[in-house]
Design a protein around this motif. Structure first.
Motif, PDB file in Angstrom:
ATOM      1  N   ASN A 393       0.807  -1.218   0.000  1.00 27.30           N
ATOM      2  CA  ASN A 393       0.000   0.000   0.000  1.00 27.30           C
ATOM      3  C   ASN A 393       0.838   1.265   0.000  1.00 27.30           C
ATOM      4  OD1 ASN A 393      -2.741  -0.875  -0.177  1.00 27.30           O
ATOM      5  ND2 ASN A 393      -2.532  -1.750   1.864  1.00 27.30           N
ATOM      6  N   ALA A 394       2.015   1.223   0.617  1.00 25.53           N
ATOM      7  CA  ALA A 394       2.929   2.363   0.511  1.00 25.53           C
ATOM      8  C   ALA A 394       3.345   2.537  -0.948  1.00 25.53           C
ATOM      9  CB  ALA A 394       4.146   2.146   1.400  1.00 25.53           C
ATOM     10  N   GLY A 395       3.677   1.415  -1.600  1.00 27.94           N
ATOM     11  CA  GLY A 395       4.078   1.473  -3.006  1.00 27.94           C
ATOM     12  C   GLY A 395       2.959   1.945  -3.912  1.00 27.94           C
ATOM     13  N   LEU A 396       1.736   1.459  -3.667  1.00 28.57           N
ATOM     14  CA  LEU A 396       0.591   1.872  -4.489  1.00 28.57           C
ATOM     15  C   LEU A 396       0.285   3.352  -4.302  1.00 28.57           C
ATOM     16  CD1 LEU A 396      -1.776  -1.199  -3.946  1.00 28.57           C
ATOM     17  CD2 LEU A 396      -0.621  -0.562  -6.082  1.00 28.57           C
ATOM     18  N   LYS A 397       0.409   3.842  -3.059  1.00 27.67           N
ATOM     19  CA  LYS A 397       0.116   5.257  -2.810  1.00 27.67           C
ATOM     20  C   LYS A 397       1.129   6.155  -3.516  1.00 27.67           C
ATOM     21  CE  LYS A 397      -1.594   8.503   0.476  1.00 27.67           C
ATOM     22  NZ  LYS A 397      -1.989   8.840   1.860  1.00 27.67           N
ATOM     23  N   VAL A 398       2.386   5.751  -3.485  1.00 27.16           N
ATOM     24  CA  VAL A 398       3.426   6.499  -4.187  1.00 27.16           C
ATOM     25  C   VAL A 398       3.116   6.572  -5.682  1.00 27.16           C
ATOM     26  CG1 VAL A 398       5.836   6.337  -4.944  1.00 27.16           C
ATOM     27  CG2 VAL A 398       5.271   6.087  -2.519  1.00 27.16           C
ATOM     28  N   GLN A 399       2.570   5.482  -6.215  1.00 31.45           N
ATOM     29  CA  GLN A 399       2.264   5.402  -7.645  1.00 31.45           C
ATOM     30  C   GLN A 399       0.896   5.983  -8.000  1.00 31.45           C
ATOM     31  OE1 GLN A 399       2.741   1.206  -8.406  1.00 31.45           O
ATOM     32  NE2 GLN A 399       4.958   1.258  -8.116  1.00 31.45           N
ATOM     33  N   GLY A 400       0.182   6.498  -6.994  1.00 29.13           N
ATOM     34  CA  GLY A 400      -1.114   7.103  -7.241  1.00 29.13           C
ATOM     35  C   GLY A 400      -2.199   6.117  -7.608  1.00 29.13           C
ATOM     36  N   LYS A 401      -2.065   4.885  -7.131  1.00 28.76           N
ATOM     37  CA  LYS A 401      -3.024   3.835  -7.461  1.00 28.76           C
ATOM     38  C   LYS A 401      -3.933   3.521  -6.272  1.00 28.76           C
ATOM     39  CE  LYS A 401       0.122   1.669 -10.790  1.00 28.76           C
ATOM     40  NZ  LYS A 401       0.933   0.463 -11.096  1.00 28.76           N
ATOM     41  N   GLU A 402      -5.022   2.818  -6.550  1.00 30.10           N
ATOM     42  CA  GLU A 402      -5.956   2.418  -5.510  1.00 30.10           C
ATOM     43  C   GLU A 402      -5.294   1.445  -4.537  1.00 30.10           C
ATOM     44  OE1 GLU A 402      -9.339   3.250  -4.824  1.00 30.10           O
ATOM     45  OE2 GLU A 402      -8.649   4.917  -6.083  1.00 30.10           O
ATOM     46  N   PRO A 403      -5.618   1.513  -3.244  1.00 29.43           N
ATOM     47  CA  PRO A 403      -4.983   0.620  -2.261  1.00 29.43           C
ATOM     48  C   PRO A 403      -5.466  -0.821  -2.385  1.00 29.43           C
ATOM     49  CG  PRO A 403      -6.706   1.901  -1.208  1.00 29.43           C
ATOM     50  CD  PRO A 403      -6.572   2.439  -2.600  1.00 29.43           C
ATOM     51  N   LEU A 404      -4.721  -1.727  -1.780  1.00 26.06           N
ATOM     52  CA  LEU A 404      -5.106  -3.138  -1.716  1.00 26.06           C
ATOM     53  C   LEU A 404      -5.649  -3.419  -0.321  1.00 26.06           C
ATOM     54  CD1 LEU A 404      -4.990  -6.046  -3.034  1.00 26.06           C
ATOM     55  CD2 LEU A 404      -2.872  -6.330  -1.733  1.00 26.06           C
ATOM     56  N   ILE A 405      -6.889  -3.853  -0.252  1.00 17.60           N
ATOM     57  CA  ILE A 405      -7.502  -4.231   1.021  1.00 17.60           C
ATOM     58  C   ILE A 405      -7.812  -5.721   0.964  1.00 17.60           C
ATOM     59  CG2 ILE A 405      -9.375  -3.837   2.658  1.00 17.60           C
ATOM     60  CD1 ILE A 405      -7.712  -1.344   2.209  1.00 17.60           C
ATOM     61  N   VAL A 406      -7.181  -6.500   1.831  1.00 23.84           N
ATOM     62  CA  VAL A 406      -7.499  -7.924   1.947  1.00 23.84           C
ATOM     63  C   VAL A 406      -8.633  -8.040   2.959  1.00 23.84           C
ATOM     64  CG1 VAL A 406      -6.636 -10.214   2.548  1.00 23.84           C
ATOM     65  CG2 VAL A 406      -5.135  -8.593   1.390  1.00 23.84           C
ATOM     66  N   LYS A 407      -9.784  -8.513   2.497  1.00 26.41           N
ATOM     67  CA  LYS A 407     -10.955  -8.589   3.370  1.00 26.41           C
ATOM     68  C   LYS A 407     -10.906  -9.835   4.258  1.00 26.41           C
ATOM     69  CE  LYS A 407     -13.983  -6.112   0.144  1.00 26.41           C
ATOM     70  NZ  LYS A 407     -12.993  -5.909  -0.920  1.00 26.41           N
ATOM     71  N   ARG A 408     -11.785  -9.865   5.250  1.00 24.04           N
ATOM     72  CA  ARG A 408     -11.855 -11.008   6.158  1.00 24.04           C
ATOM     73  C   ARG A 408     -12.166 -12.298   5.404  1.00 24.04           C
ATOM     74  NH1 ARG A 408     -12.269  -9.397  11.593  1.00 24.04           N
ATOM     75  NH2 ARG A 408     -12.882 -11.504  12.170  1.00 24.04           N
ATOM     76  N   SER A 409     -12.928 -12.193   4.341  1.00 22.64           N
ATOM     77  CA  SER A 409     -13.280 -13.378   3.559  1.00 22.64           C
ATOM     78  C   SER A 409     -12.202 -13.751   2.557  1.00 22.64           C
ATOM     79  CB  SER A 409     -14.601 -13.135   2.816  1.00 22.64           C
ATOM     80  OG  SER A 409     -14.518 -11.952   2.031  1.00 22.64           O
ATOM     81  N   ASP A 410     -11.171 -12.908   2.421  1.00 24.37           N
ATOM     82  CA  ASP A 410     -10.067 -13.179   1.486  1.00 24.37           C
ATOM     83  C   ASP A 410      -8.928 -13.959   2.129  1.00 24.37           C
ATOM     84  OD1 ASP A 410     -11.263 -11.781  -0.625  1.00 24.37           O
ATOM     85  OD2 ASP A 410     -10.385  -9.875   0.014  1.00 24.37           O
TER      86      ASP A 410
END
Length: 634
Positions: A393-410
């Protein structure tokens, strides 16, 4: 101290333990110029506590890290000295892989992997302060005065944050394994306004292997059948010659020694101030809490192939050194043992995790992420699981991309992070299978089917690994389809097989898939009577069997997940003043205000928020009243 300007980076990771190693590797492999700073280069990926990886729930996390493109599974597969599948007599939801590591080889291999990563710089340095402007983190400052600019910073300081080691009446400033503590950074996090708590963990003594009488202990060998943590490690790499562990027990004499010295135990004398882990108590705590038990299990675990040190699993303690020696020598097999390292407790600072978003970015300071024991968890696996998510998520934020959220069901990683940011923790958090409401979906065998697609989309899962995943998925789906269409007739051969397996004979034809659902029958029992059976791998056959045998339960769980997804899709606007929402219970207002949930599903999981509160909240969101509340208060 004279400051000077160092290089600039996209992502800086502070701390190179299990969380930091995964965070730095993830961020750099996604194409971000990354700096990994650690107090001591000799402790990269170090195991200051037990020399093992995996176990119930934890082993699933390691496979989830691997499915996302992380390193822990690959690294333990290179450096294990014993591999063992636990709970084989139980259902697939609780089976767990566990490996004994050569702890020094594990650390050296992880360091070497990091050193070889093109976008990653590994450097020794003690971070004292963060560069924060207008509530945005923009870099770090080290003890030598170096200023490193960054677009995102990930703190994975582990138990080094104001660490203090305790042995008997002795208490001194130290990180794990007598390393240098991080005091300046701990002070600075408080200055920045982050809420800090104080936790405690501990380790048992290490003893000299050649002074153990193994003849009076019970051998615990590794498995004969090949198994690995990484989906990319071939069965042919399985090590047939493995180091055994050994089982022994405490006894009445051991307990008597402890009872007689409780007045010298730091956790009872007030020297220990931090909150310890309920699910991994010290031996003195066990003796007091479970006074009815005549003995407790102890596992003697070798720390590596080139050391005499043996870890006494189950004997974590901070009792004085002389008591530790007497206690050890009261145990069967350890009567003449030499203690090489004294057990100790360690206290350290943690960032109270309700201050985090599900991305592991801190709410008060933008572009600052925290992971691992810094967030109040225990265990290498929990740390690594957070580390890869924080790095991604640090890398995605630097790149201006949507974050990765791993859900409870994932995945269990999603369960852990949601527990931390939604419920918080008042003690070192440990993952348990019971924490997951969808544990039949979150098995060790299907982590790749759940998370590889995510890892590939963000660029961590390379094409070769991804193609192998697609091939496996294709083979499993094709075979499931075939078995759901092929019928078996009650021929003499089929009936004979059923009688031999203790299964009821057929009265009429039956679909192969339905016959395989019988618990006493296995895949090979069925397909021997079918034409054109494909050549599947052991792992593919395992998937076919599990998906068919547990189909009804799996479908029920999936139905619940679909309902949850609808609530997860309903986002709550940021910075809501819940005190202005009429009808909410006082406790609900306080909890919602404190945690600021991002979705209705997250809000529903907050302790103290009841169904009536949720109904009111849903009405406000659907009618757009929350926006009005926010505007009025603004």
């Amino acid at each position: 101290m004279q400051e000077y300007q160092g290089e600039s980076f996209d992502v800086i990771v502070v701390g190179a333990g299990h969380a930091g190693s995964e965070a730095a590797l993830a961020a750099s492999r996604m194409g971000n110029k990354t700096l990994l700073l650690t107090i001591n280069l000799d402790m990269v990926g170090f195991m200051p506590c037990n020399p093992s990886v995996g176990g119930p729930a934890k082993g699933v996390v390691v496979r989830e890290i691997d499915a996302l493109g992380g390193e822990m599974g690959r690294n333990i597969d290179k450096t294990y000295i014993q591999m063992r599948m636990l709970n084989t007599g139980k259902g697939p939801a609780v089976r767990a892989l566990r490996a004994q590591a050569d702890k020094h080889a594990y650390s050296a291999e992880m360091k070497h992997t990091i050193e070889q990563e093109p976008n990653l710089t590994l450097r020794q340095g003690l971070v004292e302060r963060l560069i924060v402007e207008d509530h945005v983190c923009k870099g770090v400052i080290t003890a030598t005065g170096a200023r490193y600019a960054a677009k995102a910073v990930v703190i994975t300081a582990g138990t080094a944050l104001r660490g203090e080691i305790i042995i008997g009446e002795l208490k001194y400033s130290s990180g794990p394994n007598n390393s240098q503590p991080s005091v300046g950074l701990a002070d600075h996090l408080k200055e920045l306004g982050l809420e800090i708590a104080r936790f405690k963990t501990g380790t048992p003594p290490r003893v000299k292997g050649s002074t153990i009488d193994y003849s009076v202990t019970e051998i615990q060998p590794g498995d004969d059948e090949p198994n690995h943590f990484s989906f990319g490690t071939p069965d042919s790499a399985y090590k047939l010659e493995q180091e055994p562990c050994w089982l022994t027990y405490t006894n009445e004499k051991t307990h008597e020694i402890i009872h007689k010295n409780l007045h010298r135990a730091p956790m009872f004398t007030g020297i220990v101030e931090g909150v310890g882990a309920r699910y991994c108590p010290s031996i003195e705590d066990k003796i007091v809490r479970f006074s009815d038990k005549p003995r407790h299990q102890l596992f003697l675990e070798p720390e590596g192939l080139h050391t005499e040190e043996v870890y006494v699993q189950g004997l974590s303690t901070s009792l004085p050194e002389d008591v530790q020696v007497a206690m050890l020598r009261s145990i069967a097999g350890l009567e003449e043992v030499e203690m090489m390292r004294t057990g100790y407790a360690i206290e350290y600072d943690v960032v109270v995790p309700h201050q985090l978003r599900p991305t592991l970015e801190t709410k008060p300071i933008a572009n600052l992420f925290t992971a691992g024991q810094t967030n109040g968890t225990s265990g290498y696996e929990e740390a690594a699981g957070q580390g890869i998510i924080a790095g991604i998520n640090a890398g995605l934020k630097v790149q201006g991309k949507e974050p990765l959220i791993v859900k409870r069901s994932d995945g269990y990683i999603g369960v852990m992070i949601d527990d931390l940011v939604t419920k918080g923790t008042n003690e070192p958090y440990r993952l348990l299978t019971s924490r997951a409401e969808y544990r039949l979906l979150l098995r060790h065998d299907n982590a790749d089917l759940r998370l590889t697609e995510m890892g590939h989309q963000i660029g961590l899962v390379k094409e070769e690994q991804y193609q192998a995943f697609l091939d496996k998925k294709k083979h499993v789906e094709a075979e499931l389809k075939r078995l759901r269409n092929e019928r078996l007739k009650p021929t003499q051969e089929v009936q004979a097989m059923l009688i031999q397996r203790g299964s009821a004979e057929l009265k009429d034809g039956i679909l192969a898939a339905d016959l395989l659902k019988r618990p006493e029958l296995m895949y090979q029992d069925i397909v021997q009577f079918l034409p054109d059976t494909p050549s599947l791998t052991k792992k593919e056959i395992e998937q076919v069997e599990i998906q068919l045998k547990y189909e009804g339960y799996i479908n029920k769980a999936l139905e619940k997940v679909e309902k949850l997804k609808r609530m997860e899709a309903k986002r709550i606007p940021e910075k809501i003043d819940y005190s202005a929402i009429n009808g909410l219970a006082t406790e609900a207002k306080q909890k919602l205000q404190k945690i600021q949930p991002e979705t209705l599903a997250q809000a529903s999981r907050i302790s103290g928020v009841n169904p009536a509160d949720m109904s009111i909240l849903m009405v406000y969101i659907e009618q757009g009243k929350i926006a009005k509340v926010t505007e009025e208060k603004a």
